[in-house]
Enzyme design. Structure first.
Site, PDB file in Angstrom:
ATOM      1  N   ASN A  39       5.518  -7.097 -26.922  1.00  0.00           N
ATOM      2  CA  ASN A  39       5.241  -6.458 -25.644  1.00  0.00           C
ATOM      3  C   ASN A  39       5.601  -7.393 -24.500  1.00  0.00           C
ATOM      4  O   ASN A  39       5.645  -8.604 -24.666  1.00  0.00           O
ATOM      5  CB  ASN A  39       3.759  -6.093 -25.527  1.00  0.00           C
ATOM      6  CG  ASN A  39       3.439  -4.744 -26.132  1.00  0.00           C
ATOM      7  OD1 ASN A  39       4.289  -3.872 -26.220  1.00  0.00           O
ATOM      8  ND2 ASN A  39       2.201  -4.577 -26.554  1.00  0.00           N
ATOM      9  N   LYS A 121       9.535  -0.681 -20.287  1.00  0.00           N
ATOM     10  CA  LYS A 121       8.253  -0.692 -21.001  1.00  0.00           C
ATOM     11  C   LYS A 121       7.254  -1.612 -20.302  1.00  0.00           C
ATOM     12  O   LYS A 121       6.053  -1.315 -20.261  1.00  0.00           O
ATOM     13  CB  LYS A 121       8.454  -1.130 -22.446  1.00  0.00           C
ATOM     14  CG  LYS A 121       7.168  -1.000 -23.269  1.00  0.00           C
ATOM     15  CD  LYS A 121       7.397  -1.193 -24.742  1.00  0.00           C
ATOM     16  CE  LYS A 121       6.097  -0.983 -25.507  1.00  0.00           C
ATOM     17  NZ  LYS A 121       6.245  -1.192 -26.953  1.00  0.00           N
ATOM     18  N   ASN A 139      -6.415   5.696 -22.138  1.00  0.00           N
ATOM     19  CA  ASN A 139      -5.352   5.683 -21.129  1.00  0.00           C
ATOM     20  C   ASN A 139      -5.521   6.744 -20.043  1.00  0.00           C
ATOM     21  O   ASN A 139      -5.368   6.467 -18.847  1.00  0.00           O
ATOM     22  CB  ASN A 139      -3.991   5.875 -21.800  1.00  0.00           C
ATOM     23  CG  ASN A 139      -3.602   4.696 -22.673  1.00  0.00           C
ATOM     24  OD1 ASN A 139      -4.317   3.704 -22.754  1.00  0.00           O
ATOM     25  ND2 ASN A 139      -2.471   4.815 -23.345  1.00  0.00           N
ATOM     26  N   GLU A 205      -2.371 -10.007 -24.267  1.00  0.00           N
ATOM     27  CA  GLU A 205      -0.997 -10.351 -23.898  1.00  0.00           C
ATOM     28  C   GLU A 205      -0.784 -10.304 -22.389  1.00  0.00           C
ATOM     29  O   GLU A 205       0.346 -10.163 -21.923  1.00  0.00           O
ATOM     30  CB  GLU A 205      -0.024  -9.404 -24.604  1.00  0.00           C
ATOM     31  CG  GLU A 205      -0.029  -9.571 -26.118  1.00  0.00           C
ATOM     32  CD  GLU A 205       0.881  -8.594 -26.834  1.00  0.00           C
ATOM     33  OE1 GLU A 205       1.802  -9.031 -27.525  1.00  0.00           O
ATOM     34  OE2 GLU A 205       0.652  -7.375 -26.690  1.00  0.00           O
TER      35      GLU A 205
END
Length: 240
Positions: A39, A121, A139, A205
């Site tokens: 990611n 992305k 989400n 991340e």
């Protein structure tokens, strides 16, 4: 045996990538393509810089999956995957790598401008993941939350300026917001990987998503206060 490999897929978290490859690459022939499935941005460039002579490729996927139990993976959404070269020696390996990955039955495409796909992305991850982690919600719930509604426009303005300065394209902040909200709506009941990391007390991340944008802003002399705010808040929620 590492000597029998024809393709190496790296599916670690972004922050673990360099360490994992330092352990493995000395045992793997230099001709074996390495495909990075991380990611965000930053880890891919670090690998390409560390091993410029190796065929290093990066992948960007919109496939959705989750792991409700340690030994169970659920394919939660069908998408597409793009693979492209990061080093010169990866270019002649691209077609074969894509052919091997396509045998899975997933939709896999060659993409010579893989950085553009990674940025696309990154935009979505930067506009969804930290909000879901901070608000502890799936989400879709961010779309009506006051915290999201307060910061999404200035966040998209920061990202649009960074993309233009990097030569990635000239999307308007409104276009970026619509892209983020469309993905949030289409994955409304999903839990982002960042929220999952926070809930499981794992390192997130964030340094390779909003944190990457903060560092890029410093390099380009472009202020990124919203990205900095989101980065700080996520780091307060989990060990870093």
């Amino acid at each position: 045996s590492p000597r029998d490999l024809s393709l190496l897929l790296v599916t670690t978290k972004a922050g673990d990538t360099l360490g994992a490859l330092r352990d493995w690459l000395p045992r793997i022939p230099e001709s074996v393509p390495v495909v990075l499935f991380q990611n965000g941005l930053g880890s891919q460039q670090a690998v390409a810089d560390a091993w410029p002579g190796r065929p290093v490729l990066a992948a960007s996927t919109t496939e959705g999956a989750n792991r409700p139990e340690p030994n169970r993976v659920v394919h939660a959404g069908t998408g597409e995957t793009w693979v492209g070269p990061l080093t010169p020696t990866a270019r002649p390996k691209l077609s074969h790598a894509v052919s091997q990955l396509a045998t899975t039955g997933l939709a896999v495409h060659a993409e010579n401008r893989i950085l553009l796909r990674l940025w696309q992305k990154l935009v979505v991850n930067a506009g969804i993941n930290p909000f879901t982690a901070i608000l502890d919600c799936p989400n879709g719930d961010i779309l009506t939350n006051d915290f999201f509604l307060r910061y999404i426009d200035p966040l998209c303005s920061e990202i649009a300026r960074l993309m233009a300065a990097e030569g990635i394209g000239t999307p308007t902040p409104g276009e970026l917001r619509r892209r983020i909200e469309t993905v949030a709506r289409n994955t409304a009941r999903n839990t982002s990987s960042m929220r999952g990391d926070v809930l499981n007390r794992r390192r997130t991340e964030i340094d390779f998503i909003n944190g990457y944008l903060v560092q890029l802003g410093k390099h380009l002399d472009i202020p990124t206060p919203v990205n900095q705010l989101l980065t700080n808040k996520v780091k307060q929620l989990s060990p870093h």
